[in-house]
Scaffold this active site. Structure first.
Site, PDB file in Angstrom:
ATOM      1  N   HIS A 160      -2.056  -2.989  -6.760  1.00  0.00           N
ATOM      2  CA  HIS A 160      -2.599  -2.580  -5.467  1.00  0.00           C
ATOM      3  C   HIS A 160      -4.119  -2.687  -5.463  1.00  0.00           C
ATOM      4  O   HIS A 160      -4.811  -1.907  -6.121  1.00  0.00           O
ATOM      5  CB  HIS A 160      -2.142  -1.149  -5.134  1.00  0.00           C
ATOM      6  CG  HIS A 160      -2.561  -0.697  -3.778  1.00  0.00           C
ATOM      7  ND1 HIS A 160      -2.913   0.588  -3.474  1.00  0.00           N
ATOM      8  CD2 HIS A 160      -2.696  -1.391  -2.614  1.00  0.00           C
ATOM      9  CE1 HIS A 160      -3.237   0.668  -2.196  1.00  0.00           C
ATOM     10  NE2 HIS A 160      -3.120  -0.514  -1.657  1.00  0.00           N
ATOM     11  N   ASN A 219      -3.975   6.029  -1.507  1.00  0.00           N
ATOM     12  CA  ASN A 219      -3.523   6.184  -0.117  1.00  0.00           C
ATOM     13  C   ASN A 219      -2.881   7.536   0.144  1.00  0.00           C
ATOM     14  O   ASN A 219      -2.890   8.027   1.271  1.00  0.00           O
ATOM     15  CB  ASN A 219      -2.582   5.047   0.280  1.00  0.00           C
ATOM     16  CG  ASN A 219      -3.365   3.796   0.647  1.00  0.00           C
ATOM     17  OD1 ASN A 219      -4.542   3.873   0.983  1.00  0.00           O
ATOM     18  ND2 ASN A 219      -2.730   2.652   0.562  1.00  0.00           N
ATOM     19  N   SER A 233       0.822  -1.211   0.000  1.00  0.00           N
ATOM     20  CA  SER A 233       0.000   0.000   0.000  1.00  0.00           C
ATOM     21  C   SER A 233       0.849   1.250   0.000  1.00  0.00           C
ATOM     22  O   SER A 233       0.351   2.322  -0.260  1.00  0.00           O
ATOM     23  CB  SER A 233      -0.892   0.060   1.237  1.00  0.00           C
ATOM     24  OG  SER A 233      -0.816  -1.064   2.034  1.00  0.00           O
TER      25      SER A 233
HETATM   26  N1  3HC Z   1     -15.935  -9.810   0.856  1.00  0.00           N
HETATM   27  C1  3HC Z   1     -16.737 -10.039  -0.183  1.00  0.00           C
HETATM   28  N2  3HC Z   1     -17.867  -9.337  -0.407  1.00  0.00           N
HETATM   29  C2  3HC Z   1     -18.183  -8.408   0.494  1.00  0.00           C
HETATM   30  C3  3HC Z   1     -17.394  -8.116   1.612  1.00  0.00           C
HETATM   31  C4  3HC Z   1     -16.221  -8.889   1.783  1.00  0.00           C
HETATM   32  N3  3HC Z   1     -15.386  -8.691   2.815  1.00  0.00           N
HETATM   33  N4  3HC Z   1     -17.971  -7.123   2.319  1.00  0.00           N
HETATM   34  C5  3HC Z   1     -19.084  -6.786   1.654  1.00  0.00           C
HETATM   35  N5  3HC Z   1     -19.215  -7.550   0.557  1.00  0.00           N
HETATM   36  C6  3HC Z   1     -20.277  -7.496  -0.442  1.00  0.00           C
HETATM   37  C7  3HC Z   1     -21.582  -7.931   0.153  1.00  0.00           C
HETATM   38  O1  3HC Z   1     -21.721  -9.344   0.080  1.00  0.00           O
HETATM   39  C8  3HC Z   1     -22.586  -7.204  -0.715  1.00  0.00           C
HETATM   40  O2  3HC Z   1     -22.719  -7.910  -1.936  1.00  0.00           O
HETATM   41  P1  3HC Z   1     -24.092  -7.864  -2.779  1.00  0.00           P
HETATM   42  O3  3HC Z   1     -24.339  -6.431  -3.152  1.00  0.00           O
HETATM   43  O4  3HC Z   1     -23.776  -8.743  -3.932  1.00  0.00           O
HETATM   44  O5  3HC Z   1     -25.138  -8.393  -1.857  1.00  0.00           O
HETATM   45  C9  3HC Z   1     -21.870  -5.874  -1.047  1.00  0.00           C
HETATM   46  O6  3HC Z   1     -20.473  -6.113  -0.831  1.00  0.00           O
HETATM   47  C10 3HC Z   1     -22.340  -4.756  -0.160  1.00  0.00           C
HETATM   48  O7  3HC Z   1     -22.124  -5.164   1.182  1.00  0.00           O
HETATM   49  P2  3HC Z   1     -23.118  -4.844   2.383  1.00  0.00           P
HETATM   50  O8  3HC Z   1     -24.500  -4.661   1.845  1.00  0.00           O
HETATM   51  O9  3HC Z   1     -22.904  -5.842   3.454  1.00  0.00           O
HETATM   52  O10 3HC Z   1     -22.574  -3.513   3.003  1.00  0.00           O
HETATM   53  P3  3HC Z   1     -22.319  -2.113   2.356  1.00  0.00           P
HETATM   54  O11 3HC Z   1     -23.288  -1.767   1.302  1.00  0.00           O
HETATM   55  O12 3HC Z   1     -22.133  -1.206   3.507  1.00  0.00           O
HETATM   56  O13 3HC Z   1     -20.907  -2.288   1.630  1.00  0.00           O
HETATM   57  C11 3HC Z   1     -18.584  -2.043   1.656  1.00  0.00           C
HETATM   58  C12 3HC Z   1     -19.776  -2.708   2.305  1.00  0.00           C
HETATM   59  C13 3HC Z   1     -18.469  -2.489   0.208  1.00  0.00           C
HETATM   60  C14 3HC Z   1     -17.355  -2.495   2.427  1.00  0.00           C
HETATM   61  C15 3HC Z   1     -18.793  -0.493   1.721  1.00  0.00           C
HETATM   62  O14 3HC Z   1     -19.074  -0.107   3.037  1.00  0.00           O
HETATM   63  C16 3HC Z   1     -17.600   0.294   1.233  1.00  0.00           C
HETATM   64  O15 3HC Z   1     -17.406   0.460   0.042  1.00  0.00           O
HETATM   65  N6  3HC Z   1     -16.779   0.826   2.185  1.00  0.00           N
HETATM   66  C17 3HC Z   1     -15.577   1.553   1.860  1.00  0.00           C
HETATM   67  C18 3HC Z   1     -14.462   0.583   1.600  1.00  0.00           C
HETATM   68  C19 3HC Z   1     -13.193   1.269   1.221  1.00  0.00           C
HETATM   69  O16 3HC Z   1     -13.067   2.472   1.160  1.00  0.00           O
HETATM   70  N7  3HC Z   1     -12.178   0.451   0.955  1.00  0.00           N
HETATM   71  C20 3HC Z   1     -10.864   0.918   0.633  1.00  0.00           C
HETATM   72  C21 3HC Z   1     -10.042   0.918   1.859  1.00  0.00           C
HETATM   73  S1  3HC Z   1      -8.428   1.544   1.555  1.00  0.00           S
HETATM   74  C22 3HC Z   1      -7.572   0.225   1.023  1.00  0.00           C
HETATM   75  O17 3HC Z   1      -8.029  -0.888   0.957  1.00  0.00           O
HETATM   76  C23 3HC Z   1      -6.167   0.488   0.599  1.00  0.00           C
HETATM   77  C24 3HC Z   1      -5.189  -0.189   1.499  1.00  0.00           C
HETATM   78  O18 3HC Z   1      -3.921  -0.047   0.932  1.00  0.00           O
HETATM   79  C25 3HC Z   1      -5.186   0.381   2.887  1.00  0.00           C
END
Ligand code: 3HC
Length: 295
Positions: A142, A192, A121
């Site tokens: 990434h 990031n 990252s």
């Molecule tokens: N694995 C697989 N699928 C997942 C999952 C997981 N861990 N978490 C959620 N999902 C799927 C669900 O099954 C659901 O699928 P569907 O639409 O087919 O039913 C879909 O994602 C939506 O999930 P939920 O309805 O349970 O919940 P939300 O609508 O709140 O979505 C989220 C969850 C997608 C995690 C959303 O909250 C989100 O986009 N959050 C922001 C995430 C983000 O910013 N990530 C980047 C982080 S930074 C990073 O990773 C960089 C690193 O270098 C630090």
């Protein structure tokens, strides 16, 4: 010209690695998923199986397709099982010394024409490329958490990356249905570099009493349309990971916006790493998260 990829090695079955492996298997690739020991491996594979079962329950996948995806993932604790992979993606802990040690071993084992990729990252891709005998075949790939859901993959070209390896990585990410954005080997890449100071600023805003943990999160969700508030996101990314990333960015740029806020340092000393440990800015032990009273 991109190289043909059929078999993909994934190093690390943690938060990112298990998702990266699942996405590759879903795209039709044969996957070899490697972890350090059987217990950690089983935990990662268990997460994949749970996601696949959920997709079947929701009617998003047939049982047959889910079984086929699972069948394409071979789990192992031995590097030697990655020998004939065409692409190897590492998603181990964000620790340069560990990554370098691992690449040196992998380089000896995996066929010489294979492309190597790091899911780092924040660490410089060139530092990892340089310890292998194939710096021209080394890129950054990434992914974002959860890798199964987030559309973006940053494809990082470092100073030694050759055109063929870069095109191979771009094509590979696209073949997984991802949006592949090319970027340079600058610490934090695109996302990031912007997202980490934002999460750190949210911690500073809390330290300064601007709002409670919940108020800051709810404000950003309702006011800026973010799916998660910044402190929930920090817990979700992992506070230990956030700490490592901001240290690397601070070391590189020496700017206050990347510095560890004192509260983050204290939370980490307490061993509160966010969702993965069940406690961070929120306590996840109950039915729904509540603000951590210790903060
Ligand atoms: N694995 C697989 N699928 C997942 C999952 C997981 N861990 N978490 C959620 N999902 C799927 C669900 O099954 C659901 O699928 P569907 O639409 O087919 O039913 C879909 O994602 C939506 O999930 P939920 O309805 O349970 O919940 P939300 O609508 O709140 O979505 C989220 C969850 C997608 C995690 C959303 O909250 C989100 O986009 N959050 C922001 C995430 C983000 O910013 N990530 C980047 C982080 S930074 C990073 O990773 C960089 C690193 O270098 C630090």
């Amino acid at each position: 010209m991109a190289q043909q990829i059929e078999k993909v090695g994934v190093l690390g079955a943690g938060l990112m690695g298990h998702g990266i492996a699942q996405v590759a298997a879903q795209a039709g690739y044969e996957v070899v998923l490697r972890e350090v020991d059987e217990a950690t491996l089983a935990k990662g594979v268990g997460k994949i199986e749970k996601q696949l079962a959920r997709a079947v329950e929701k009617g998003k996948s047939s049982q047959q397709d889910a079984d086929a995806v699972r069948g394409r993932i071979k789990e192992t604790i031995h590097y030697r099982d990655l020998a004939d992979c065409d692409l190897v993606i590492e998603a181990i802990t964000e620790n340069l010394a560990l990554k370098l040690e691992m690449w040196k071993e992998i380089d000896e084992i995996v066929k010489p024409e294979a492309v190597f990729a790091t899911n780092t990252s924040s660490l410089a891709v060139i530092d990892q490329a340089a310890v292998t005998g194939r710096p021209g075949q080394f890129v950054g790939l990434h992914y974002f958490n959860p890798a199964q859901v987030m559309k973006l993959v940053e494809v990082v070209r470092c100073v030694t990356t050759g055109d063929e390896a870069f095109d191979t990585a771009l094509e590979f990410a696209r073949s997984e249905g991802k949006l592949a954005i090319p970027t340079k080997d600058k610490a934090g890449f695109i996302v990031n570099r912007l997202l980490v100071p934002y999460m750190l600023d949210a911690i500073r805003a809390y330290e300064e009493g601007v709002g409670s943990v919940g108020e800051i999160d709810e404000a950003m969700k309702a006011g800026a349309g973010h799916p998660m508030g910044p402190l929930t996101l920090a817990d979700f990314v992992g506070l230990d990971t956030l700490g490592s990333i901001c240290d690397v960015l601070f070391e590189e740029f020496r700017e206050r916006r990347f510095a560890r806020p004192p509260l983050l340092r204290k939370i980490l000393s307490a061993g509160w790493f966010g969702r993965k440990t069940g406690i961070g800015f929120y306590d996840y032990s109950g039915e729904s998260p509540v603000e951590n009273p210790g903060i």
